[in-house]
Design an enzyme around this catalytic site. Sequence first.
Site, PDB file in Angstrom:
ATOM      1  N   ASN A 173      25.988  54.230  89.399  1.00 33.89           N
ATOM      2  CA  ASN A 173      25.768  53.752  88.039  1.00 33.89           C
ATOM      3  C   ASN A 173      26.921  52.863  87.594  1.00 33.89           C
ATOM      4  OD1 ASN A 173      27.281  54.755  85.407  1.00 33.89           O
ATOM      5  ND2 ASN A 173      27.511  56.364  86.953  1.00 33.89           N
ATOM      6  N   LEU A 219      29.768  51.785  79.972  1.00 35.04           N
ATOM      7  CA  LEU A 219      30.228  52.544  78.811  1.00 35.04           C
ATOM      8  C   LEU A 219      29.534  52.136  77.512  1.00 35.04           C
ATOM      9  CD1 LEU A 219      33.977  52.585  79.862  1.00 35.04           C
ATOM     10  CD2 LEU A 219      32.442  54.544  79.857  1.00 35.04           C
ATOM     11  N   CYS A 274      39.309  53.644  82.817  1.00 36.71           N
ATOM     12  CA  CYS A 274      39.107  52.286  82.297  1.00 36.71           C
ATOM     13  C   CYS A 274      40.296  51.402  82.664  1.00 36.71           C
ATOM     14  CB  CYS A 274      38.974  52.315  80.778  1.00 36.71           C
ATOM     15  SG  CYS A 274      37.641  53.353  80.184  1.00 36.71           S
ATOM     16  N   LYS A 324      40.156  63.529  81.835  1.00 32.28           N
ATOM     17  CA  LYS A 324      39.204  63.428  82.947  1.00 32.28           C
ATOM     18  C   LYS A 324      39.766  62.488  84.004  1.00 32.28           C
ATOM     19  CE  LYS A 324      34.274  62.771  83.904  1.00 32.28           C
ATOM     20  NZ  LYS A 324      32.948  62.490  83.299  1.00 32.28           N
ATOM     21  N   VAL A 374      35.869  65.690  89.119  1.00 32.17           N
ATOM     22  CA  VAL A 374      36.257  64.305  89.251  1.00 32.17           C
ATOM     23  C   VAL A 374      35.270  63.405  88.528  1.00 32.17           C
ATOM     24  CG1 VAL A 374      37.386  64.645  91.479  1.00 32.17           C
ATOM     25  CG2 VAL A 374      34.970  64.032  91.435  1.00 32.17           C
ATOM     26  N   ASN A 375      35.775  62.204  88.197  1.00 36.31           N
ATOM     27  CA  ASN A 375      34.900  61.144  87.749  1.00 36.31           C
ATOM     28  C   ASN A 375      34.253  60.535  88.996  1.00 36.31           C
ATOM     29  OD1 ASN A 375      33.697  59.143  86.106  1.00 36.31           O
ATOM     30  ND2 ASN A 375      35.505  59.018  84.803  1.00 36.31           N
ATOM     31  N   THR A 376      33.516  59.446  88.857  1.00 33.47           N
ATOM     32  CA  THR A 376      32.782  58.891  89.990  1.00 33.47           C
ATOM     33  C   THR A 376      33.679  58.142  90.972  1.00 33.47           C
ATOM     34  OG1 THR A 376      32.294  56.907  88.692  1.00 33.47           O
ATOM     35  CG2 THR A 376      30.647  58.670  88.672  1.00 33.47           C
ATOM     36  N   GLY A 406      31.278  67.377  89.950  1.00 31.21           N
ATOM     37  CA  GLY A 406      30.977  66.623  91.159  1.00 31.21           C
ATOM     38  C   GLY A 406      29.870  67.220  91.999  1.00 31.21           C
ATOM     39  N   GLY A 407      28.643  66.785  91.766  1.00 37.13           N
ATOM     40  CA  GLY A 407      27.529  67.175  92.615  1.00 37.13           C
ATOM     41  C   GLY A 407      27.010  68.579  92.414  1.00 37.13           C
TER      42      GLY A 407
END
Length: 319
Positions: free
Chosen positions: A83, A87, A145, A180, A206-208, A258-259
Amino acid sequence: MTEPSRPNPAAAGHAVDLSVTFAGITFKNPVIAASGTFGYGIEFEDIVALEKLGGFVVKGLSRDPMAGNPPPRIFETAAGMLNSIGLQNIGARAFVDEKLPLLNQKKDIVVIANVFGYTPEDYEAAIHILNQGEGIAAYELNVSCPNTRRGGIQFGTDPVLLEEVVVNCKNVARRPVIVKLSPNVSSIPRMAHAAENAGADAISLVNTFVALAIDAETRRPRISNITAGLSGPAIKPIALRMVYEAAHAVDIPVIGIGGISTAEDAVEFLLAGAAAVQIGTANYWDPCATEKIAGALERWCVEHRVKKITDLIGGLQTQ
């Protein structure tokens, strides 16, 4: 013939204490809907019993509204998804004025506001606005970011920048601050330490993962932004390892992401040291996923004779 109803183990005297408390917040269970996958929460009220969730993190909020990236910006991958929404959000002021009053009509829910910006001042400005609203339990800082003031370096990949933004946010925030973390770093423990040293009340990870998909027929990227964030079951083993490393590196609570798509997944993250978990991509294929996992987690505990969910936290046996 009507199928007999399934007995409720908890009602039969096998009640499980699913509550967890950290950063001064009590969650009725450790299962939280992740930012970016659950809108502003209120959109799900017709299909999800919000009060049965541990809590939910609203879509990332910026100082000003943002339109996001042009399509295509979502692509399904093997055991996951890419994705690059960009934002997109209504802005902190519209959230406080339009969404928060509706959420405040609900009882017994925990609302966490995700916050992001492109300079430290952006984060502070968004938090100043959110401070004016009632019913927010905590802020979660999205530090993935690019800092436009520093040439696009991500806050979450530079410990000095990370400490700067966390310190600034802590100075203005009226609520606990959760950071995060991005997985796109060489050392998760180092970034976890930086967040802790700056005063974070908890971290989430985690973030992506930065990833790429290409259409072999057109020879073009599948996502308009070229690269995008990979999430879903495919990243779970890596996320689990990073949560384990972070939980053993800091003394503040860790929220695992995460998943996660089953109660067993959630248990694995708790055993690795997470105090709670967030459900993300699973909400895309089943909007009720977070609620279902919370219910399944209770049944798992009954079946495995776990009386308090906190007994699982950090319980991984390595010997």
